[in-house]
Motif scaffolding. Sequence first.
Motif, mmCIF file in Angstrom:
data_model
loop_
_atom_site.group_PDB
_atom_site.id
_atom_site.type_symbol
_atom_site.label_atom_id
_atom_site.label_comp_id
_atom_site.label_asym_id
_atom_site.label_seq_id
_atom_site.Cartn_x
_atom_site.Cartn_y
_atom_site.Cartn_z
ATOM 1 N N ALA A 53 27.043 27.270 39.506
ATOM 2 C CA ALA A 53 26.672 27.990 40.713
ATOM 3 C C ALA A 53 26.404 29.446 40.382
ATOM 4 C CB ALA A 53 27.794 27.883 41.742
ATOM 5 N N LYS A 54 25.508 30.051 41.143
ATOM 6 C CA LYS A 54 25.198 31.470 40.961
ATOM 7 C C LYS A 54 25.103 32.121 42.328
ATOM 8 C CE LYS A 54 20.224 30.558 40.503
ATOM 9 N NZ LYS A 54 20.356 29.093 40.746
ATOM 10 N N ASN A 55 25.218 33.441 42.342
ATOM 11 C CA ASN A 55 25.142 34.176 43.598
ATOM 12 C C ASN A 55 23.827 33.886 44.303
ATOM 13 O OD1 ASN A 55 27.645 35.421 43.388
ATOM 14 N ND2 ASN A 55 26.843 37.169 42.243
ATOM 15 N N GLY A 56 23.916 33.640 45.605
ATOM 16 C CA GLY A 56 22.749 33.318 46.406
ATOM 17 C C GLY A 56 22.568 31.836 46.636
ATOM 18 N N ASP A 57 23.274 30.996 45.855
ATOM 19 C CA ASP A 57 23.174 29.547 46.064
ATOM 20 C C ASP A 57 23.827 29.175 47.389
ATOM 21 O OD1 ASP A 57 21.881 29.181 43.700
ATOM 22 O OD2 ASP A 57 23.583 28.309 42.625
ATOM 23 N N PRO A 58 23.316 28.126 48.064
ATOM 24 C CA PRO A 58 23.943 27.684 49.318
ATOM 25 C C PRO A 58 25.225 26.921 49.057
ATOM 26 C CG PRO A 58 22.105 26.249 48.760
ATOM 27 C CD PRO A 58 22.089 27.358 47.745
ATOM 28 N N LEU A 59 26.211 27.109 49.915
ATOM 29 C CA LEU A 59 27.445 26.327 49.853
ATOM 30 C C LEU A 59 27.161 24.914 50.354
ATOM 31 C CD1 LEU A 59 30.543 28.327 51.172
ATOM 32 C CD2 LEU A 59 30.303 27.158 48.983
ATOM 33 N N PRO A 60 27.602 23.877 49.631
ATOM 34 C CA PRO A 60 27.462 22.509 50.155
ATOM 35 C C PRO A 60 28.242 22.348 51.445
ATOM 36 C CG PRO A 60 27.967 22.496 47.800
ATOM 37 C CD PRO A 60 28.160 23.899 48.272
ATOM 38 N N PRO A 61 27.873 21.382 52.271
ATOM 39 C CA PRO A 61 28.586 21.175 53.532
ATOM 40 C C PRO A 61 30.088 20.997 53.333
ATOM 41 C CG PRO A 61 26.568 19.876 53.511
ATOM 42 C CD PRO A 61 26.712 20.466 52.134
ATOM 43 N N LEU A 62 30.846 21.734 54.105
ATOM 44 C CA LEU A 62 32.309 21.734 54.165
ATOM 45 C C LEU A 62 32.974 22.457 52.997
ATOM 46 C CD1 LEU A 62 33.186 18.172 55.556
ATOM 47 C CD2 LEU A 62 32.689 20.280 56.797
ATOM 48 N N TRP A 63 32.222 22.917 52.012
ATOM 49 C CA TRP A 63 32.848 23.637 50.908
ATOM 50 C C TRP A 63 33.334 25.014 51.339
ATOM 51 C CZ3 TRP A 63 31.720 22.717 45.173
ATOM 52 C CH2 TRP A 63 31.547 21.352 44.922
ATOM 53 N N HIS A 64 33.026 25.437 52.559
ATOM 54 C CA HIS A 64 33.597 26.701 53.047
ATOM 55 C C HIS A 64 35.109 26.571 53.228
ATOM 56 C CE1 HIS A 64 32.748 24.399 56.780
ATOM 57 N NE2 HIS A 64 33.823 25.006 57.247
ATOM 58 N N TRP A 65 35.652 25.338 53.176
ATOM 59 C CA TRP A 65 37.103 25.175 53.247
ATOM 60 C C TRP A 65 37.811 25.766 52.030
ATOM 61 C CZ3 TRP A 65 37.006 19.319 54.961
ATOM 62 C CH2 TRP A 65 36.651 19.257 56.313
ATOM 63 N N LEU A 66 37.064 26.121 50.999
ATOM 64 C CA LEU A 66 37.654 26.762 49.822
ATOM 65 C C LEU A 66 37.868 28.256 50.031
ATOM 66 C CD1 LEU A 66 35.415 25.125 47.050
ATOM 67 C CD2 LEU A 66 37.665 24.365 47.832
ATOM 68 N N TYR A 67 37.402 28.784 51.146
ATOM 69 C CA TYR A 67 37.424 30.222 51.382
ATOM 70 C C TYR A 67 38.202 30.543 52.662
ATOM 71 C CZ TYR A 67 33.838 30.102 47.796
ATOM 72 O OH TYR A 67 33.162 29.894 46.615
ATOM 73 N N PHE A 68 38.419 31.830 52.900
ATOM 74 C CA PHE A 68 39.172 32.309 54.062
ATOM 75 C C PHE A 68 40.573 31.668 54.098
ATOM 76 C CE2 PHE A 68 34.675 32.447 55.182
ATOM 77 C CZ PHE A 68 34.526 33.751 55.625
ATOM 78 N N LEU A 69 41.198 31.571 52.942
ATOM 79 C CA LEU A 69 42.483 30.875 52.845
ATOM 80 C C LEU A 69 43.629 31.769 53.313
ATOM 81 C CD1 LEU A 69 42.046 29.093 49.397
ATOM 82 C CD2 LEU A 69 41.525 28.228 51.688
ATOM 83 N N ASN A 70 44.663 31.132 53.825
ATOM 84 C CA ASN A 70 45.854 31.828 54.303
ATOM 85 C C ASN A 70 47.016 31.502 53.385
ATOM 86 O OD1 ASN A 70 47.752 33.178 55.918
ATOM 87 N ND2 ASN A 70 48.171 31.320 57.090
ATOM 88 N N TRP A 71 47.633 32.540 52.798
ATOM 89 C CA TRP A 71 48.776 32.367 51.917
ATOM 90 C C TRP A 71 49.985 33.059 52.556
ATOM 91 C CZ3 TRP A 71 49.260 29.479 47.542
ATOM 92 C CH2 TRP A 71 48.078 28.991 46.973
ATOM 93 N N PRO A 72 50.751 32.366 53.422
ATOM 94 C CA PRO A 72 51.947 32.987 53.996
ATOM 95 C C PRO A 72 53.002 33.207 52.918
ATOM 96 C CG PRO A 72 51.854 30.656 54.542
ATOM 97 C CD PRO A 72 50.557 30.978 53.878
ATOM 98 N N THR A 73 53.886 34.144 53.156
ATOM 99 C CA THR A 73 54.976 34.365 52.217
ATOM 100 C C THR A 73 55.866 33.120 52.164
ATOM 101 O OG1 THR A 73 56.366 35.346 53.925
ATOM 102 C CG2 THR A 73 54.967 36.839 52.635
ATOM 103 N N GLN A 74 56.569 32.957 51.050
ATOM 104 C CA GLN A 74 57.374 31.759 50.842
ATOM 105 C C GLN A 74 58.413 31.572 51.945
ATOM 106 O OE1 GLN A 74 56.328 29.953 48.458
ATOM 107 N NE2 GLN A 74 57.848 28.319 48.304
ATOM 108 N N GLY A 75 58.950 32.687 52.434
ATOM 109 C CA GLY A 75 59.963 32.603 53.469
ATOM 110 C C GLY A 75 59.445 32.120 54.810
ATOM 111 N N LYS A 76 58.127 32.078 54.982
ATOM 112 C CA LYS A 76 57.548 31.636 56.243
ATOM 113 C C LYS A 76 57.161 30.162 56.238
ATOM 114 C CE LYS A 76 55.835 36.182 57.639
ATOM 115 N NZ LYS A 76 54.634 36.982 58.017
#
Length: 297
Positions: A53-76
């Motif tokens: 993959a290179k910059n400017g390539d389209p994301l395949p359908p649903l592969w946006h699930w790899l982004y905008f991730l939430n990492w709560p602290t371990q205590g949560k």
Amino acid sequence: MEPEEQSAKTSGAAPLSSYVESWTPGPVTDEDPLPLGPVAALSAVLDLPGTVAKNGDPLPPLWHWLYFLNWPTQGKLGPDGHPRDGHFLPPIPQRQRMWAGGRCEIREPLRLGEPAERVSSLGALTAKQGRTGELLFVTERREFRQRGRVCLVEEQDSVYRSGRSAGQHPGVLDELALPDTDAPWQLPVHPDPALLFRFSALTANAHRIHYDAPYCRDEEGYPGLLVHGPLLALLMLELPRRRAPDRRVRALSYRLHKPVFGGEHLAACGTPAGEGAELRVATHREERHATAEVTFG
């Protein structure tokens, strides 16, 4: 999985709707630069090491699930690895969450290497009485934007219940059996523990049902590790991407019916139908663990 096929321990408890009568979480905006790394990593997990993959390539359908991730602290995190609290997690005691399905409209693909914005909001909140107890259906709506334009609109449906459930699952898994299918599009996959662990890491999913086998058996009553619902959806969408690469997916919907367990052989199956395709995930036990429909544009 079908939530109606679970038995709930909610007799005598307050109605689920009473916990969310005044629950009105506002919208949340997140940003992500959409770097190349996650696409390369998922390509490796799906045995696509030749995909560059290179910059400017389209994301395949649903592969946006790899982004905008939430990492709560371990205590949560709760004892099951799932976050105890969250902006769109309903305030239900001892809640159990199941991902039921979703829909996605792709007006134009998101592009790698370009800053993107996601606006999440509560789409719908509905309490229903299933065959074995009360269920709360929560729909989260997300708009993804690049360069000021709305590129993708997604809705995700989750089902919540209070307390643990006792599902009807196979006592022993036959990990050697293969799906019996004659679908024109097929993608066989053997989701072993290593694959499930790597997918959990890629999607910031700490739920123990995907990597802790003793927990699955002793606490949740499953015969083994569970294959991620999002992974089943992604595998179904791999079929049009690989078998109809010149046709762009404009819209899709998917639904999760019955769980697939780690070690089982599965097959993503697809049949072209007019201006789209009908997709499903099969094992030797079930013909439709998950289903999806896509419309080409």
